[in-house]
Design a protein around this motif. Structure first.
Motif, short mmCIF file in Angstrom:
data_model
loop_
_atom_site.label_atom_id
_atom_site.label_comp_id
_atom_site.label_asym_id
_atom_site.label_seq_id
_atom_site.Cartn_x
_atom_site.Cartn_y
_atom_site.Cartn_z
N GLN A 88 33.79 20.93 9.71
CA GLN A 88 33.99 19.82 8.77
C GLN A 88 35.48 19.52 8.58
OE1 GLN A 88 31.60 19.71 5.23
NE2 GLN A 88 29.70 20.12 6.35
N LEU A 89 36.20 19.52 9.68
CA LEU A 89 37.60 19.12 9.69
C LEU A 89 37.73 17.73 9.07
CD1 LEU A 89 40.56 19.48 10.84
CD2 LEU A 89 39.72 18.31 12.88
N GLN A 90 38.70 17.55 8.19
CA GLN A 90 38.92 16.26 7.55
C GLN A 90 40.01 15.50 8.30
OE1 GLN A 90 36.93 15.16 4.75
NE2 GLN A 90 35.88 16.89 5.71
N TYR A 91 39.70 14.22 8.60
CA TYR A 91 40.69 13.38 9.27
C TYR A 91 40.57 11.95 8.74
CZ TYR A 91 43.50 10.95 12.66
OH TYR A 91 44.47 10.16 13.24
N ALA A 92 41.63 11.42 8.21
CA ALA A 92 41.71 10.03 7.74
C ALA A 92 40.51 9.66 6.87
CB ALA A 92 41.82 9.08 8.94
N GLY A 93 40.15 10.54 5.97
CA GLY A 93 39.07 10.27 5.03
C GLY A 93 37.68 10.43 5.62
N THR A 94 37.57 11.01 6.81
CA THR A 94 36.26 11.23 7.43
C THR A 94 36.07 12.71 7.72
OG1 THR A 94 36.96 11.06 9.76
CG2 THR A 94 36.48 8.99 8.59
N THR A 95 34.80 13.09 7.89
CA THR A 95 34.45 14.45 8.25
C THR A 95 34.16 14.50 9.74
OG1 THR A 95 33.54 14.89 6.06
CG2 THR A 95 32.82 16.33 7.85
N VAL A 96 34.95 15.29 10.47
CA VAL A 96 34.79 15.39 11.92
C VAL A 96 33.67 16.37 12.23
CG1 VAL A 96 35.92 15.94 14.11
CG2 VAL A 96 37.25 14.92 12.23
N GLY A 97 32.72 15.92 13.03
CA GLY A 97 31.60 16.77 13.43
C GLY A 97 30.56 15.93 14.13
N GLY A 98 29.49 16.57 14.58
CA GLY A 98 28.43 15.86 15.26
C GLY A 98 28.89 15.19 16.55
N ASP B 147 28.04 20.14 16.57
CA ASP B 147 27.77 21.21 15.61
C ASP B 147 26.72 20.85 14.57
OD1 ASP B 147 29.13 19.42 13.98
OD2 ASP B 147 30.51 20.92 13.17
N ASN B 148 26.19 19.62 14.65
CA ASN B 148 25.17 19.18 13.69
C ASN B 148 25.62 19.29 12.24
OD1 ASN B 148 22.96 18.50 15.54
ND2 ASN B 148 22.90 20.69 15.99
N PHE B 149 26.94 19.37 12.02
CA PHE B 149 27.51 19.56 10.67
C PHE B 149 26.94 20.79 9.99
CE2 PHE B 149 27.89 15.04 11.65
CZ PHE B 149 29.21 14.78 11.35
N ASP B 150 26.58 21.79 10.79
CA ASP B 150 25.91 22.99 10.31
C ASP B 150 26.90 24.16 10.38
OD1 ASP B 150 24.29 25.35 10.10
OD2 ASP B 150 22.55 24.22 10.83
N THR B 151 27.03 24.91 9.28
CA THR B 151 27.98 26.02 9.25
C THR B 151 27.63 27.12 10.25
OG1 THR B 151 26.71 27.06 7.45
CG2 THR B 151 28.55 25.63 6.83
N ARG B 152 26.39 27.14 10.72
CA ARG B 152 25.99 28.17 11.69
C ARG B 152 26.37 27.79 13.11
NH1 ARG B 152 19.84 27.99 9.88
NH2 ARG B 152 20.47 25.79 9.99
N GLU B 153 26.88 26.56 13.31
CA GLU B 153 27.20 26.09 14.64
C GLU B 153 28.68 25.73 14.74
OE1 GLU B 153 24.39 23.36 16.34
OE2 GLU B 153 22.77 24.11 15.08
N THR B 154 29.13 25.43 15.96
CA THR B 154 30.56 25.26 16.24
C THR B 154 30.80 24.01 17.07
OG1 THR B 154 30.87 27.66 16.23
CG2 THR B 154 32.56 26.36 17.33
#
Length: 380
Positions: free
Chosen positions: A47-57, A362-369
């Motif tokens: 869930q890296l934050q970039y320019a007001g968005t959540t990076v993932g998926g 990563d499906n925005f899932d803490t169990r994945e990368t």
């Protein structure tokens, strides 16, 4: 390099005999795609934050060979932010092949024809972005949308059609490729299943190809432990006209769920052209109690039957599917296998080897990368 990266490199070298010093000489008699060495692994923070968005998926990426810019599409369907793609940079040393970093540099919202963002999941005209490609001829982008439809457990989901859409580098809608009628989503047991439409996309020198993740209802059941399933590769000319469809034989389920009554499924998660006839494909399965199972194949369209006019691949006359050859089984990685969905060529090395980068959603899932794996290869 981390200890895990070192162990991963050693595991790959042991499993398939790669040299970690230099690439073996290419065989003049063989054009088969083959890995020559592993270049490294990089990850993005969850869930890296970039320019007001959540990076993932991140479900697809591609590279502009002129500038080295990477384009990475997210399948977030307004859970965090509207459907979007990122730009980025991957640090791959052309002299040594060392893969040392991934950086996000920009973000753009995918726009509908009226300039508005796509609605979120469960709403009419929602989008499910699954692949993105950069066109070096027009310097525009093409992206694949899996669309949505109801199924037996979510009856109220409205039908949104899959699509392959041209956009500019700011995300502005330009036009859409014509969709074969047999790949339209419906609210009945016809056409693609839910989450079974376009998942992979690629340019060859003269064509555009998109692959469905799973079989249409008319083409048979999903893969089981006993048998695989056919999915359709759709091919357009560069003029946008539909040329053909080819059947791709997905493997049977590669492991038994734990417990055996648990869920298990998968299909093709990405496609990448080597030339007009040869492609690389990722087959990705998610199996309860087991995790992800992923293999990389080289396929060849030559000799395959054009099934564009066939309503069913489960009945009727015999047909010839595309041929496929195993390139790599990711079980050979010591690093845990992730939800691998992205496949793109990086820069060519001074050795003459090409680089292939494979990435995970990563499906925005803490169990994945969010994982990036880089390999050097021949036959490309």
């Amino acid at each position: 390099m981390t200890r895990r990266q070192t162990m991963t490199r050693l595991a790959i070298a042991t499993a398939v005999g790669f040299s970690l010093v230099g690439a073996p000489p290419a065989s003049a008699a063989s054009r088969d795609f083959q890995f020559t060495r592993f270049l490294g692994e990089q990850q993005l923070a969850h869930q890296l934050q970039y320019a007001g968005t959540t990076v993932g998926g991140l479900s697809g990426f591609d590279r502009d060979p002129l500038t080295g810019t990477w384009y990475l599409i997210s399948d977030d369907r307004a859970r965090f932010n509207p459907a979007r793609f990122y730009t980025g940079k991957l640090d791959i040393n052309r002299r040594t092949g060392a893969f040392t970093g991934v950086h996000i540099t920009g973000v753009k919202t995918l726009q509908r024809p009226d300039g508005t963002p796509y609605p979120g999941i469960g709403l009419p005209e929602s989008a499910d972005p699954e692949a993105i490609r950069f066109d070096k001829w027009t310097r525009r982008l093409l992206w694949a949308d899996e669309g949505d439809r109801p199924n037996s457990t979510e009856l109220t989901i409205p039908v949104s059609q899959p699509g392959v859409r041209w956009i500019d580098r700011d995300g502005k809608f330009l036009r859409e490729l014509p969709l074969p009628a047999n790949l339209n989503n419906t609210d009945a047991e016809r056409g693609p299943r839910r989450n079974g439409a376009f998942e992979g996309l690629t340019f060859s020198p003269t064509t555009i190809a998109a692959v469905a993740e799973g079989p249409r209802f008319e083409d048979g059941a999903r893969p089981t432990l006993e048998r695989g399933a056919p999915v359709r590769i759709n091919v357009w000319g560069r003029d946008g006209e539909i040329r053909a469809q080819y059947a791709y034989p997905v493997d049977a389920l590669p492991a038994t769920p734990i417990p055996p009554t648990g869920s298990g499924g998968g299909g093709v998660s990405e496609i990448l052209a080597i030339d007009d006839n040869r492609y690389l494909t990722l087959e990705r399965f998610s199996i309860a109690g087991v995790g992800y199972k992923v293999k990389l194949y080289e396929i060849d369209l030559r000799g395959a039957t054009n099934v564009l006019e066939r309503d069913s691949l489960a009945s009727g006359d015999a047909y010839q599917p595309v041929s496929k050859r195993l390139v790599y089984d990711f079980d050979d990685l010591e690093s845990p296998i992730q939800n691998l969905e992205s496949l793109a060529f990086g820069p060519r090395l001074l050795t003459g080897e090409c680089t292939l980068v494979i990435g995970s959603d990563d499906n925005f899932d803490t169990r994945e990368t969010t994982q990036f794996l880089a390999f050097a290869a021949r036959g490309c």
